[in-house]
Design an enzyme around this catalytic site. Sequence first.
Site, PDB file in Angstrom:
ATOM      1  N   PRO A  89       1.725  -3.752  -5.626  1.00  0.00           N
ATOM      2  CG  PRO A  89       3.585  -2.407  -5.156  1.00  0.00           C
ATOM      3  CD  PRO A  89       2.971  -3.721  -4.857  1.00  0.00           C
ATOM      4  CD  GLU A 116      13.032  -4.225  -3.499  1.00  0.00           C
ATOM      5  OE1 GLU A 116      13.149  -4.033  -2.274  1.00  0.00           O
ATOM      6  OE2 GLU A 116      12.568  -3.399  -4.273  1.00  0.00           O
ATOM      7  NE  ARG A 154     -17.472  -1.648   6.274  1.00  0.00           N
ATOM      8  CZ  ARG A 154     -18.444  -1.045   5.580  1.00  0.00           C
ATOM      9  NH1 ARG A 154     -18.582  -1.296   4.311  1.00  0.00           N
ATOM     10  NH2 ARG A 154     -19.255  -0.187   6.159  1.00  0.00           N
TER      11      ARG A 154
HETATM   12 CL1  6GU Z   1      -1.100  -4.619  -2.511  1.00  0.00          CL
HETATM   13  N1  6GU Z   1       1.396  -4.064  -1.823  1.00  0.00           N
HETATM   14  C1  6GU Z   1       2.424  -3.221  -1.633  1.00  0.00           C
HETATM   15  N2  6GU Z   1       3.592  -3.699  -1.217  1.00  0.00           N
HETATM   16  N3  6GU Z   1       2.331  -1.916  -1.845  1.00  0.00           N
HETATM   17  C2  6GU Z   1       1.157  -1.467  -2.259  1.00  0.00           C
HETATM   18  C3  6GU Z   1       0.050  -2.283  -2.468  1.00  0.00           C
HETATM   19  C4  6GU Z   1       0.210  -3.608  -2.250  1.00  0.00           C
HETATM   20  N4  6GU Z   1      -0.982  -1.521  -2.887  1.00  0.00           N
HETATM   21  C5  6GU Z   1      -0.517  -0.291  -2.922  1.00  0.00           C
HETATM   22  N5  6GU Z   1       0.767  -0.243  -2.547  1.00  0.00           N
END
Ligand code: 6GU
Length: 258
Positions: A89, A116, A154
Amino acid sequence: MRIDVVSLFPEFVAQISAHGVVGRAQERGLVAIHGWNPRDYASGNYRRVDERPFGGGPGMVMLIDPLRDCLHATRAADPAASSVVYLTPQGAPLTQAKVRELAGRERLVLLCGRYEGIDERLVAAEVDEELSIGDYVLSGGELAAAVVIDAVARLQPGALSDSESAVQDSFETGPDGLALLDCPHFTRPVEHTLGTVPPVLLSGNHAEIARWRRQQALGRTWLRRPELIDRERLSRADQALLDAFLAESGATPDPRNP
Ligand code: 6GU
């Protein structure tokens, strides 16, 4: 294209990617997906892959060594150069423009974090790029990796049948690499208790149908994702279509300044 997935649940990503367009792209040899598990590179009876974070706090952090050995084995499995993409994230937002760029690469290594996160030294040493699939939290990178694989597969030439490939119009792409949102779609029956199909779609007039679809795409994009449209840069024809759409729908002319 070869895609290696480094994950504590590589079979999970393989499962999701076994169906539909991605599954067929694999059958056709357009994409090869290989799973790698860092636990196979962990040492000791317990094959630890994570530890508690220095400084305290909740959750676990993935250890450097199993991940590094796994990544090195992944790299050594094929001579083609590969960039390591860490799904997190904290990464840059994934856009269709980025998907197009990734789709052009010969090889991709997708690194999925769990818990984490991953020891930052491993990230600094081995990761080329960090990507996020949106502003929400997933418990691991696996679903994000599956999203990247789908979006990239795709786009491989031959992955989509003619009926699947969206007609790419030449409209200049918006800031996130998406052109416009899609227009609404209808199929049989014409008359239903839920409503009637827009008559223009039954007219057989292909120019009119194309015009209507373009207008719907412009209108929906303007109402739902105004940041995708720079109104000043629309062609005169598109501005006229959008104006007519907004006049008809009674919507506010500029959702950014209602
Ligand atoms: Cl790439 N990983 C995680 N754990 N949460 C996310 C993400 C990625 N993208 C949005 N939320």
